[in-house]
Write a protein that holds these residues in place. Structure first.
Motif: not given
Lengths: 311, 510, 100
Positions: B60-64, B71, A265-266
């Motif tokens: 897992q890291s949203p935003g990569g 985060i 995501l993102l």
């Protein structure tokens, strides 16, 4: 003792004194004015600690929009009605003493542990090139920690919706028709607003600025339009308002979900990061501007329950 | 095995997306969209469960960008269990609300239609909070949940609801800011916002400890621990029934769960003797205060709201029961989790039944509800099943949770806490019996607006079924633990910071 | 010699404490709202000043991001409370306390 330090001491002291004065004013109108002055001086102090983005945002949102919201609410409840007499001393003194103790403890802790800095400055700047923007604060908000920004735009949407549930009686509180000074101001400033808002979004990639500041300006324009000679947004069908409110958040959500194909995501691919950030900044600007304008109308009591308009 | 990129973020994005959809759709589509959306959002939790079961905890890291710069989301057994809990509650509440809010006669939108976007956003926020591993992310999601909670309360439209919402919002803002100040101090002490990285840094520090104290204070306000609970009773009681179910069943648990996460990440070192004792004392006071005040209420929903205050007190006893480092610590945490989940399920069911009675009779004043067990036996049955759990009688999961905590109090020889827990059980029996005394009277005055309540439109048969079935299912879920008792226990042991009890062994001893 | 960041941090702490005292000790809701704004401003000032602890080099951008988000959240909450206050003033001015 450099000049800067003397200035800082004076400014810091004035801020604390202003905070006390604001809470000792006798009428709501006076306290709002003091609060706005406090906000502007606070913005100045943030400039002194090298936070220009925040200073811009505080001046626009913290002082400007908040002041407008407070005045809009006072338009209903009365500027000049003095505050009733104070709370009983059994509550006042213990609370004051407790808060003073808390302040003393925190001050001592901060002073004692001052010389052990720790933080994320280095990693943030190290990855700045791949983040798609040159402004480190923009990189933090819209790239490294974009997930938080997504949720925060959700907070704005939900707050605007909550204000929306409070449609008042159809009469509402009437507004005086605007005078010649206001009309002149609107004629001159509306195009300026329309120029500055996109510029703010654009320049946020390079220098202090960005979606939040632009959104605040946009909401300022919205509030001025509502006060103006033809408050056409109030005559919009409710359906349009609903779509407008969800515009920014849905754009953000769709963009975020689109990124799932790139890994998470993102998660922007590095070459395209700048474009995606710009797109999301536009979404945030729209969301902030429209939501704050709707909330301004709600504070002033202008969200009517008009049976002729579809909700 | 590589996890799909959407595994942990789908449970968050899907409810948020439905929040937007239900804002934009026309009014007559909303009930159906709400039901289907609830089913999809609940299904999004299944891949998470499968992953945790087969492969263990997941980051897992949203935003990569991973922590510390970005985060991280973290899925362990406890998070998964709470996601399942939210999914089950979400299904029940959505189906109930679809029947509770009447569609407007001519298709124009009403204030009730705003329930759906606000509810779905709350759901998304809660899912996001259970997965969260980042201190500031916790702040933003807590604010999201609070603000949408305020909106949900406002749907009732009465001045009482508006007042309660104002108090609720003020509490949420102040608690959030206190928490944020704490986060700032902790960040400046350890240089990261990630809970896992923070727990790796074992050395205590003055700034870090002060920050954690502030964070705890903020979360205690949000969790409504005595004496910071003042905002809860009116907010939960004056809202419409589905909203009360959301608030008392779901929202109340989130702050407590976050506190336990922060506890394991370093809070337990803060004041190893003082803090747990303080929480134990406040929790005990909450149990007693909530119970006593519940005895004095004249409205059913107020009784249930004060019962929530009392049950929250039980949850905080867990901190006092674990600090002795005695064997069997895992037992207490398992008990607390059981208690949290069973209270949520059962309080949701109870508010649903109370809402049904309120709709059917026009009021929820206990005096006016005299004898309504004859007219609405199913609703009263739901309340009865809920009461079994609230009182802590076997074989409910409430009993299991309380028994585990009682056992721990005997192990650690804290007799005072054992007395308080048993006393609390007696108090809940008292205020619940008082309610049933009214409901089970042989005959009562005829229903209708003559009793001073709102005008009553008789409920259709399908409406009654759709309202009471979710309530009954939620309540029964806590009565039949033998069917699934090993599942939560096994889940909790995945990725747990300390060994939870092995419940399957005979005798249940650790 | 204290750095300016330390001065502002201390100022922020006291501003926050003044605001908190206002929230807890004032009866009138409007004054509480103004006080909550001051409390928020104090908290933000503390965070921003702490980000400037290192005497050379750029400030830490992560707290700046946190505060931008915090400002937006605080203004949303303020707007909501003000709208509620105004609504109560229009529809239910005399505070009829409902019975338990």
């Amino acid at each position: 003792m450099t000049t800067g330090l003397i200035f800082d001491i004076v400014l810091a002291f004035s801020l604390v004194v202003l905070a006390i004065i604001t809470l000792r004013q006798r009428t709501p109108g006076e306290s709002v004015v003091q609060l706005m002055i406090f906000g502007l001086l606070l913005a100045l102090s943030w400039l002194r600690v090298d936070a220009p983005d925040l200073a811009l945002t505080e001046a626009a949102i913290g002082s400007g929009v908040t002041g407008a919201l407070l005045l809009a609410a006072l338009h209903r409840t009365g500027f000049g009605t003095p505050f009733p007499s104070a709370v009983s001393p059994w509550i006042r003194y213990p609370v004051t003493i407790g808060c003073a103790l808390l302040g003393a403890v925190l001050s001592l802790v901060v002073m004692y542990t001052w010389d052990q800095p720790a933080g994320l400055t280095d990693p943030a700047y190290a990855h700045l090139e791949e983040s798609g923007t040159q402004n480190p604060v923009t990189a933090v908000i819209l790239n490294y920690r974009g997930y938080d920004t997504l949720l925060e735009i959700g907070v704005l949407l939900v707050a605007a919706l909550s204000v929306y549930t409070l449609s008042g009686p159809a009469s509402g509180t009437p507004v005086k028709p605007p005078g010649p000074i206001f009309r002149f101001y609107m004629r001159v400033m509306t195009p300026v607003f329309w120029l500055v808002v996109p510029y703010m979004v654009w320049v946020g990639g390079r220098a202090p600025g960005g979606a939040f500041q632009a959104g605040a300006l946009l909401s300022g324009l919205g509030a001025l339009t509502l006060l103006g000679p033809t408050p056409w947004p109030l005559r919009l069908k409710r359906r349009v308002v609903r779509w407008g409110l969800s515009l920014g958040f849905s754009l953000f959500l769709v963009t975020a979900a689109w990124m799932w194909q790139y890994g998470n995501l993102l998660a922007y691919p590095t070459e395209q990061a700048a474009t995606w950030i710009l797109l999301i900044e536009i979404a945030c600007t729209l969301s902030i501007g429209i939501s704050l304008t709707v909330m301004f109308a709600g504070c002033a009591g202008w969200l009517h329950e008009d049976p002729e308009r579809a909700v | 095995m590589i996890a799909s990129p959407w595994l942990l973020t789908l449970p968050v994005i899907l409810p948020l997306a439905f929040g937007v959809l239900t804002l934009l759709f026309p009014s007559d589509w909303l009930a159906r969209t709400g039901r289907h959306g609830a089913m999809l959002c609940a299904a999004a939790v299944v891949p998470c469960t499968r992953w945790v079961w087969q492969a263990g905890p997941l980051h897992q890291s949203p935003g990569g960008w991973t922590a510390p710069l970005g985060i991280d989301l973290y899925l362990d057994g406890m998070a998964c269990l709470f996601l399942i809990f939210t999914a089950v509650m979400g299904l029940g509440i959505s189906f109930y609300a679809a029947a509770y809010y009447p569609p407007s006669p001519d298709g124009t939108r009403t204030r009730n239609d705003l329930f759906w976007p606000l509810w779905f956003v709350t759901w998304g926020g809660i899912q996001s909070l259970f997965l969260s591993q980042d201190l500031f992310n916790i702040y933003v999601t807590l604010e999201l949940i609070s603000v949408s909670g305020v909106g949900l309360i406002l749907i009732a439209g009465t001045p009482g609801a508006v007042r309660a919402a104002l108090q609720y919002q003020m509490q949420a803002l102040i608690a959030g800011l206190v928490y944020l100040l704490g986060v700032g101090l902790v960040y400046n002490a350890v240089g990261t916002l990630d809970l896992q990285l923070m727990s790796d840094q074992l050395q205590p520090g003055l700034m870090k400890n002060t920050g954690m104290a502030l964070m705890t204070a903020g979360l205690l306000i949000k969790a409504a621990l005595f004496p910071l609970h003042f905002w809860l009773p009116k907010a939960h009681a004056d809202a419409t029934a589905p909203v009360s179910a959301v608030l008392s069943g779901l929202v109340v648990t989130v702050a407590f769960v976050m506190l336990t996460r922060i506890w394991f990440a370093g809070l337990h070192q803060l004041a190893p003797f003082l803090l747990p004792k303080l929480l134990g004392i406040l929790g005990s006071a909450g149990i007693v205060w909530g119970g006593v005040l519940a005895l004095r209420q004249h409205r059913l929903k107020r009784v249930l709201a004060y019962s929530t205050v009392s049950q929250v007190g039980y949850l905080f006893l867990v901190f006092a029961l674990t600090f002795h480092d005695a064997p069997g610590q895992g037992l207490v945490w398992t008990g607390a989790v059981y208690l949290t989940i069973s209270h949520g399920l059962v309080k949701g069911a109870a508010f649903m039944a109370a809402g049904y009675l309120q709709k059917a009779e026009g009021t929820d004043q206990l005096a006016a509800l005299k004898g309504c067990a004859r007219r609405h036996p199913v609703a009263v049955m739901v309340l009865a099943v809920a009461s079994i759990n609230l009182m802590g009688l076997p074989p409910s999961t409430g009993f299991i949770g309380k028994w585990m905590m009682l056992k721990a109090s005997f192990h650690t020889q804290q007799w005072g806490l054992a007395v308080v827990m048993l006393g609390g059980g007696l108090l809940s029996a008292a205020y619940l019996f008082r309610v049933f005394e009214q409901l089970l009277q042989p005959s009562g005055p005829p229903s209708g607006p003559s009793r001073g309540g709102e005008a009553v439109t008789p409920l259709t048969r399908s409406q009654s079924i759709w309202m009471l079935t979710p309530a009954m299912l939620l309540a029964l879920a806590t009565l039949l633990p033998v069917l699934y008792i090993t599942l939560p226990d096994a889940l909790l042991r995945i990725g747990a910071p300390l060994p939870f009890s092995d419940f399957i062994r005979p005798g249940g001893t650790p | 010699m204290p750095s300016s960041a330390l001065i502002y941090t201390l100022a922020g702490i006291w501003i926050a404490v003044i605001g908190l005292r206002g929230v807890l000790a004032e009866e009138h809701v409007f004054r509480k709202i103004v006080a909550s704004n001051i409390f928020g401003s104090g908290v933000f000032l503390v965070l921003v000043a702490l980000a400037r602890r290192a005497p050379d080099g750029p400030p830490d951008p992560v707290p700046h991001g946190m505060i931008l988000t915090g400002i937006v959240v605080a203004v949303s909450a303020t707007a909501l409370m003000l709208a509620l206050l105004g609504h109560l003033h229009d529809t239910d001015p005399d505070d009829r306390e409902d019975s338990p």
